[in-house]
Design an enzyme around this catalytic site. Structure first.
Site, PDB file in Angstrom:
ATOM      1  N   TRP A  23       1.001  -0.760  -0.293  1.00  0.00           N
ATOM      2  CA  TRP A  23      -0.091   0.197   0.048  1.00  0.00           C
ATOM      3  C   TRP A  23       0.906   1.425   0.367  1.00  0.00           C
ATOM      4  CZ3 TRP A  23      -0.338  -3.989   3.809  1.00  0.00           C
ATOM      5  CH2 TRP A  23      -0.130  -3.558   4.840  1.00  0.00           C
ATOM      6  N   GLU A  36      -6.338   0.889   5.462  1.00  0.00           N
ATOM      7  CA  GLU A  36      -6.493   1.520   6.301  1.00  0.00           C
ATOM      8  C   GLU A  36      -7.315   0.463   7.293  1.00  0.00           C
ATOM      9  OE1 GLU A  36      -3.830   3.196   8.283  1.00  0.00           O
ATOM     10  OE2 GLU A  36      -2.729   3.859   6.421  1.00  0.00           O
ATOM     11  N   THR A  42      -6.012  -5.469  13.192  1.00  0.00           N
ATOM     12  CA  THR A  42      -4.837  -6.731  12.318  1.00  0.00           C
ATOM     13  C   THR A  42      -3.674  -6.199  12.006  1.00  0.00           C
ATOM     14  OG1 THR A  42      -6.863  -7.311  10.919  1.00  0.00           O
ATOM     15  CG2 THR A  42      -5.451  -8.277  10.046  1.00  0.00           C
ATOM     16  N   TYR A  81     -13.771  -8.736  12.132  1.00  0.00           N
ATOM     17  CA  TYR A  81     -14.599  -8.189  12.121  1.00  0.00           C
ATOM     18  C   TYR A  81     -15.379  -7.575  10.510  1.00  0.00           C
ATOM     19  CZ  TYR A  81     -12.193  -7.243  16.793  1.00  0.00           C
ATOM     20  OH  TYR A  81     -11.633  -7.653  17.679  1.00  0.00           O
ATOM     21  N   TYR A 119      -9.669   8.507  11.628  1.00  0.00           N
ATOM     22  CA  TYR A 119      -7.943   8.130  11.963  1.00  0.00           C
ATOM     23  C   TYR A 119      -8.188   7.995  10.048  1.00  0.00           C
ATOM     24  CZ  TYR A 119      -4.004   6.035  10.451  1.00  0.00           C
ATOM     25  OH  TYR A 119      -3.072   5.359   9.962  1.00  0.00           O
ATOM     26  N   ASP A 137      -2.273   7.508  14.714  1.00  0.00           N
ATOM     27  CA  ASP A 137      -2.991   6.373  15.188  1.00  0.00           C
ATOM     28  C   ASP A 137      -2.618   5.853  16.591  1.00  0.00           C
ATOM     29  OD1 ASP A 137      -0.695   5.091  14.512  1.00  0.00           O
ATOM     30  OD2 ASP A 137      -0.900   3.943  13.362  1.00  0.00           O
ATOM     31  N   CYS A 190       9.739   2.718  18.821  1.00  0.00           N
ATOM     32  CA  CYS A 190       8.922   2.732  19.942  1.00  0.00           C
ATOM     33  C   CYS A 190       7.803   2.016  20.236  1.00  0.00           C
ATOM     34  CB  CYS A 190       8.258   4.535  20.230  1.00  0.00           C
ATOM     35  SG  CYS A 190       8.142   5.619  21.416  1.00  0.00           S
ATOM     36  N   CYS A 196      15.101   3.315  23.110  1.00  0.00           N
ATOM     37  CA  CYS A 196      15.367   4.137  22.682  1.00  0.00           C
ATOM     38  C   CYS A 196      16.774   4.646  22.469  1.00  0.00           C
ATOM     39  CB  CYS A 196      15.289   5.013  23.889  1.00  0.00           C
ATOM     40  SG  CYS A 196      13.050   4.889  25.287  1.00  0.00           S
ATOM     41  N   CYS A 199      16.202   5.339  18.598  1.00  0.00           N
ATOM     42  CA  CYS A 199      15.683   5.643  18.298  1.00  0.00           C
ATOM     43  C   CYS A 199      16.693   6.761  17.581  1.00  0.00           C
ATOM     44  CB  CYS A 199      14.743   6.327  19.272  1.00  0.00           C
ATOM     45  SG  CYS A 199      13.473   7.177  19.069  1.00  0.00           S
ATOM     46  N   CYS A 205      13.679  13.721  22.659  1.00  0.00           N
ATOM     47  CA  CYS A 205      12.569  13.693  23.328  1.00  0.00           C
ATOM     48  C   CYS A 205      12.849  13.471  24.801  1.00  0.00           C
ATOM     49  CB  CYS A 205      12.607  11.827  23.773  1.00  0.00           C
ATOM     50  SG  CYS A 205      11.231  10.950  23.792  1.00  0.00           S
TER      51      CYS A 205
HETATM   52  S1  SF4 Z   1      13.995   8.195  22.511  1.00  0.00           S
HETATM   53 FE1  SF4 Z   1      11.881   8.731  23.119  1.00  0.00          FE
HETATM   54  S2  SF4 Z   1      10.982   8.538  20.725  1.00  0.00           S
HETATM   55 FE2  SF4 Z   1      12.809   7.239  20.729  1.00  0.00          FE
HETATM   56  S3  SF4 Z   1      12.205   5.525  21.892  1.00  0.00           S
HETATM   57 FE3  SF4 Z   1      12.804   6.300  22.901  1.00  0.00          FE
HETATM   58  S4  SF4 Z   1      10.138   6.783  24.463  1.00  0.00           S
HETATM   59 FE4  SF4 Z   1      10.513   6.669  22.003  1.00  0.00          FE
END
Ligand code: SF4
Length: 344
Positions: A23, A36, A42, A81, A119, A137, A190, A196, A199, A205
């Site tokens: 998609w 969506e 699912t 569903y 959404y 979402d 996340c 983190c 991330c 953050c």
């Molecule tokens: S640093 Fe913040 S945004 Fe990144 S994974 Fe951790 S909690 Fe989530």
């Protein structure tokens, strides 16, 4: 916060890590709509073959609208569903009849289509029409509640509004890639337990900097209530009422009328039997419902006239005029109000 650096990090990470889903190719409002709806409740990996089969069999809104519902349901088999599939069919017919076969481009019109929730409407506007709105979402809610350290109850409308307006601001330069990147970040990094260390937006953050990443989003625990039923006795003798003073427990330092727990139906004269005395029922008062900590209590009050009652330990007789001077637990205070003819 430096949004440009955050965007760059997020975008670069997304380009390098995004999963290949059908998609995401040949974006169109119809493909966004179908994917969506399939993705609700699912897993993405389960949806892939269904989406491919669907697009082969019903490649356009018009093909879907003309199809037989039995065939649609058969193709949907296994996704669960089924109302989603029925709504897609009804929605496609509506697009043909009311919008000349073109999936509308405005929020107001999209909202009229059967089965299109907020959404999916935002996803169509952002992904297919490039509108500057975010599609929020569960993944986006989780990421943004952490990124901006939003610690209010995530199920509240006011919290969702705050997250949505933060998201709208964040994605306004390039809604599609940034929203998709946030969704992907929520799905892969996340997650419920945040990773983190991997991330790309860790330095921005707030939850990470306060070590709160695994406490958010905040969802208050649903209380499991214990239901209690109590017959409450307003026992009157010579114009005075029997009161108990609680020295311990949750109702410490408060007064209550005597009561007995019951399960099926209360016995109006049971308390007189307990005191080994006689008397009669003067009146039955309306039920009172009360909640405290994990308890939901139904109080069923009976006003009794007692003839030769003794005074049990921790109890005292208080004249009707003086009752209101005593501090009562809240349920018993309501009963007192009824006795005194006041609405509490
Ligand atoms: S640093 Fe913040 S945004 Fe990144 S994974 Fe951790 S909690 Fe989530």
């Amino acid at each position: 916060m430096k949004n440009s650096e955050l965007h760059t990090n997020l975008f670069r990470w997304f380009q390098q890590n995004k999963r290949d889903f059908p998609w995401r190719d040949n974006l169109s409002p119809y493909r966004v709509w179908i994917s969506e709806v399939m993705l609700q409740q699912t897993q993405t990996t389960v949806v892939v073959p269904y989406f491919q089969k669907w697009m082969k069999r019903f490649p356009t809104v018009s093909a879907l609208a003309k199809s037989d519902i039995a065939e649609i349901i058969k193709l949907w088999e296994g996704l669960g569903y089924y109302q989603r599939a029925r709504n897609l069919h009804a929605g496609a017919k509506q697009v043909m009849q009311e919008f000349g076969g073109i999936i509308p481009t405005t929020l107001e019109e999209l909202e009229k289509i059967k089965g299109l929730g907020p959404y999916t409407v935002s996803a169509i506007l952002a992904f297919a029409y490039g509108e500057k709105v975010a599609a929020v979402d569960g993944n986006v809610k989780r990421v943004l509640s952490r990124l901006f350290l939003i610690s209010d109850d995530i199920s509240r409308t006011s919290t969702i509004k705050e997250i949505t307006s933060r998201a709208d601001l964040l994605v306004k330069e390039s809604p599609f890639p940034i929203t998709e990147a946030l969704i992907e970040l929520g799905a892969m990094v996340c997650q419920k337990k945040a990773h983190c260390e991997m991330c790309p937006i860790q330095t921005h953050c707030l939850a990470y900097s306060y070590d709160k990443q695994n406490d958010l989003p905040y969802k208050p625990q649903k209380i499991k209530y214990i239901d209690l039923k109590r017959a409450v006795y307003l026992l009157e003798k010579d114009g005075k009422f029997l009161l108990k003073y609680n020295r311990h427990g949750l109702m410490k330092n408060l007064y209550e009328f005597p009561y007995i727990a019951f399960t099926k139906s209360p016995e109006p004269l049971a308390y007189l039997q307990e005191l080994n005395t006689t008397g009669q029922l003067k009146q039955k008062l309306p039920l009172v419902k009360q909640s405290f900590t994990k308890y939901r209590v139904t109080l069923e009050p009976f006003h009794l006239i007692c003839e030769g009652c003794d005074t049990p330990d921790n109890f005292s007789w208080v004249s009707k005029e003086k009752l209101a001077e005593h501090p009562f637990s809240s349920g018993h205070k309501k009963i007192l109000g009824m006795l005194l003819g006041k609405t509490e």
